[in-house]
Enzyme design. Structure first.
Site, PDB file in Angstrom:
ATOM      1  N   ARG A 275      10.924   5.169   2.054  1.00  0.00           N
ATOM      2  CA  ARG A 275      12.315   4.445   2.466  1.00  0.00           C
ATOM      3  C   ARG A 275      12.727   4.181   0.843  1.00  0.00           C
ATOM      4  O   ARG A 275      12.359   3.394   0.503  1.00  0.00           O
ATOM      5  CB  ARG A 275      12.008   3.106   3.173  1.00  0.00           C
ATOM      6  CG  ARG A 275      11.633   3.315   4.656  1.00  0.00           C
ATOM      7  CD  ARG A 275      11.723   1.960   5.223  1.00  0.00           C
ATOM      8  NE  ARG A 275      11.608   2.053   6.547  1.00  0.00           N
ATOM      9  CZ  ARG A 275      10.390   1.324   7.264  1.00  0.00           C
ATOM     10  NH1 ARG A 275       9.472   0.710   6.203  1.00  0.00           N
ATOM     11  NH2 ARG A 275      10.014   1.232   8.461  1.00  0.00           N
TER      12      ARG A 275
ATOM     13  N   ASP B 222       2.667   5.090  -0.466  1.00  0.00           N
ATOM     14  CA  ASP B 222       1.974   6.285   0.175  1.00  0.00           C
ATOM     15  C   ASP B 222       2.878   7.379   0.150  1.00  0.00           C
ATOM     16  O   ASP B 222       4.068   7.142  -0.231  1.00  0.00           O
ATOM     17  CB  ASP B 222       1.402   5.621   1.504  1.00  0.00           C
ATOM     18  CG  ASP B 222       0.455   6.630   2.298  1.00  0.00           C
ATOM     19  OD1 ASP B 222      -0.008   7.402   1.409  1.00  0.00           O
ATOM     20  OD2 ASP B 222      -0.158   6.082   3.054  1.00  0.00           O
TER      21      ASP B 222
ATOM     22  N   ASP C 192       8.103  -2.805   2.984  1.00  0.00           N
ATOM     23  CA  ASP C 192       9.447  -2.158   2.088  1.00  0.00           C
ATOM     24  C   ASP C 192      10.627  -2.217   2.690  1.00  0.00           C
ATOM     25  O   ASP C 192      11.651  -1.852   2.479  1.00  0.00           O
ATOM     26  CB  ASP C 192       9.084  -0.522   1.519  1.00  0.00           C
ATOM     27  CG  ASP C 192       9.063   0.322   2.872  1.00  0.00           C
ATOM     28  OD1 ASP C 192       8.788   0.026   4.010  1.00  0.00           O
ATOM     29  OD2 ASP C 192       8.844   1.470   2.587  1.00  0.00           O
ATOM     30  N   ASP C 193      10.452  -2.770   4.012  1.00  0.00           N
ATOM     31  CA  ASP C 193      11.700  -2.885   4.799  1.00  0.00           C
ATOM     32  C   ASP C 193      12.031  -4.472   5.065  1.00  0.00           C
ATOM     33  O   ASP C 193      12.829  -4.816   6.234  1.00  0.00           O
ATOM     34  CB  ASP C 193      11.617  -2.448   6.184  1.00  0.00           C
ATOM     35  CG  ASP C 193      10.447  -2.802   6.934  1.00  0.00           C
ATOM     36  OD1 ASP C 193       9.579  -3.623   6.474  1.00  0.00           O
ATOM     37  OD2 ASP C 193      10.647  -2.497   8.162  1.00  0.00           O
TER      38      ASP C 193
ATOM     39  N   ASP D 108      -2.640  -4.471  12.568  1.00  0.00           N
ATOM     40  CA  ASP D 108      -2.176  -5.637  13.047  1.00  0.00           C
ATOM     41  C   ASP D 108      -2.760  -6.277  14.313  1.00  0.00           C
ATOM     42  O   ASP D 108      -3.088  -7.444  14.425  1.00  0.00           O
ATOM     43  CB  ASP D 108      -0.382  -5.673  12.881  1.00  0.00           C
ATOM     44  CG  ASP D 108      -0.018  -4.637  13.568  1.00  0.00           C
ATOM     45  OD1 ASP D 108      -0.718  -3.553  13.959  1.00  0.00           O
ATOM     46  OD2 ASP D 108       1.252  -4.509  13.801  1.00  0.00           O
TER      47      ASP D 108
ATOM     48  N   SER E 200       7.008   2.822  14.522  1.00  0.00           N
ATOM     49  CA  SER E 200       6.934   2.187  15.682  1.00  0.00           C
ATOM     50  C   SER E 200       8.393   2.450  16.558  1.00  0.00           C
ATOM     51  O   SER E 200       8.510   2.219  17.653  1.00  0.00           O
ATOM     52  CB  SER E 200       7.230   0.701  15.461  1.00  0.00           C
ATOM     53  OG  SER E 200       8.503   0.116  14.891  1.00  0.00           O
TER      54      SER E 200
END
Length: 517
Positions: free
Chosen positions: A186, A213, A281-282, A360, A391
């Site tokens: 991103r 990554d 990163d979001d 998670d 997701s």
């Protein structure tokens, strides 16, 4: 310290008396005192010898009387000094200010030591009296300006510094809290990094480590544009992971779990940090994001019933939170993620069994959670702007895009957060929940019969009743290992139409039922 001050006072008093005794012995042992005259002095056997001198000699009786009067005068002065020493001793013992007390001690001793230099006539009787009072604890006399006196002064200064340490907090270096940004492909990571750098109080105390990554070149250029403001590390293994055929569509989840493991090992083992705050990163952070984690680090470190601190409220939509309670914090049994702090000790527990995917949800299993809780805020200190991801936007359109980001800076480090410790928190929170009036959902929806802002309690007794009530009240209805989002002992706290509501199980709740997942 009182014992040391008493010794110091006795030393001064004994020095005073000793000096006078030496002068007295000197005067008594020297040749008779003549009077200046023709002979130019008072040589033994000369014409000016005491008592001989053709009528010009000194009157012996008069001289003795004069000496006696001076002795009496000096004796009175010494008594006054001793009384002052005794009175000040009592005052010093009562004083709380150690620094001031020592300054007064030194001034008083200096006066005692200086007094003999101003006195010409010794006081022999006083020597005997003082020795009788203080024979239990002989004191070594110290010549002014000698090495021994300098050594004593050094000891006094060291004692003063030691006392100051006891009365003030130790000035130890502040804990470094690194921020680990998990990145992939991103380029909008720029939005996340811009806010982190904008609100960061100190680059030294909050180093930003971006772990990338995917090997995406354009994203790497964006991260590289920040220069030494961030540390850019890259996951070396970009290969696909062998998975079961039915899990091929979940390849991204496997890579994320692998990346997390590698990045956290870099932070804790390679860079040797003792804790970390993980963001992706979001995520965009709030102005008091760093203040929040700085204040909660000691709580996380000291309470073994906690295993993380999160900046996220799963039910943090604008209508469900109290905008006037930006400082309000909770314990939760649900692992929130999305901007969370982890200690090295916890990573050492988790790393050997780290999952290959869905890390998670794995964290939310009872085998990992072990009845431990996290801290979470009333108003989120992070929001997510990343609809695109592995997701595929799950929950984003329905919930995540409406999460309210805190805009009011809360000085958490100046607040007493000890109420979040388990025993204190449960005593107050459980009492507040189960003393709240029990109402039906219809009462909340209609609102006519309710008075005031609450709190009110809605009770569920099964998995299905929880889901029905949650949907009707607008909170997230999914459960992970039986734990509702934001739940603590099964209780979910939120606002509904301006009223505080607790969606809670019956009183006497004991444990979560994992079959409710």
């Amino acid at each position: 310290m009182v014992r040391k001050k008493g010794s110091l006072i006795l030393c001064g008093a004994f020095l005073f008396v000793t000096w006078n005794a030496l002068l007295l012995l000197y005067l008594w042992g020297r040749p008779p005192i003549g009077r200046l005259g023709e002979g130019g002095g008072a040589e033994p056997g000369g014409k000016e010898e005491w008592g001989v001198g053709r009528g010009k000699g000194v009157n012996l009786a008069g001289e003795v009387i004069r000496l006696a009067e001076e002795v009496e005068l000096q004796l009175e002065n010494q008594k006054k000094l001793l009384k002052q020493i005794e009175s000040h001793r009592a005052v010093w013992a009562r004083q709380k200010d150690v620094g001031k007390r020592e300054t007064d001690d030194l001034k008083e001793v200096e006066e005692v030591v200086a007094q003999p230099l101003k006195t010409l006539l010794p006081l022999k009787n006083s020597v005997d009296q003082t020795e009788q009072k203080h024979t239990q604890k002989p004191v070594q006399t110290v010549a002014p300006g000698s090495n021994l006196e300098k050594h004593r002064t050094t000891e006094i200064k060291e004692d003063t510094l030691e006392n100051n340490k006891m009365t003030t907090s130790a000035s130890s270096p502040e804990v470094v809290i690194p921020i680990l940004v998990i990145a992939c492909d991103r380029v909008t990571v720029k939005r996340s990094l811009d806010r982190l750098i904008q609100y960061r109080p100190s680059p030294e105390l909050y180093p930003i480590i971006v772990s990338q990554d995917c090997g995406h070149a354009e994203t790497a250029r964006v991260i590289g544009s920040y220069g030494d403001q961030v540390t850019h590390i890259s996951q070396p293994d970009l290969s696909d992971i062998k998975v079961r055929p039915e899990h091929r569509k979940f390849q991204g989840y496997y890579k994320i779990a692998r990346h997390y493991r590698w990045a956290l090992n870099q932070v804790f083992n390679t860079l040797s940090h003792s804790n970390v705050v993980i963001v992706e990163d979001d995520l965009e952070v709030a102005p008091d994001f760093f203040e929040y984690f700085r204040a909660l680090h000691p709580i996380l470190h000291s309470d073994s019933t906690l295993w993380c601190v999160s900046a996220w409220n799963d039910n943090g939509r604008d209508a469900l939170v109290d905008p006037s309670k930006a400082e309000l914090l909770y314990r939760t049994d649900f692992f929130p993620g999305l901007g969370w702090m982890l200690l090295k000790e916890m990573w050492e527990e988790l790393e050997p069994k780290w999952p290959s995917a869905f890390w998670d949800d794995w964290m939310r299993q009872p085998e990992q959670r072990k009845d431990r809780s996290c801290i979470r805020p009333e108003i989120s200190r992070t929001i997510t702007f990343g609809r695109k991801g592995v997701s595929l936007g799950q929950f984003f359109d329905q919930y995540l895009r409406y999460i309210k980001l805190n805009t009011e800076f809360v000085p958490f480090t100046k607040q007493d957060l000890s109420y979040l410790l388990k025993e204190k928190y449960e005593e107050k929170f459980i009492k507040e929940v189960y003393s709240a009036p029990l109402v039906k959902i219809e009462d909340l929806q209609q609102g006519g019969s309710l008075r005031g802002p609450g709190p009110y309690r809605v009770q569920y007794s099964s998995r299905d009743s929880f889901k029905v009530f949650a949907r009707n009240l607008g909170v997230m209805d999914d459960l992970k290992s039986g734990v509702p989002r934001t739940g603590y002992r099964g209780i979910v706290s939120f606002l509904y139409r301006g009223r505080r509501v607790f969606l809670a199980p019956p009183e006497g709740w004991t444990q979560y039922d994992i079959s409710w997942s």
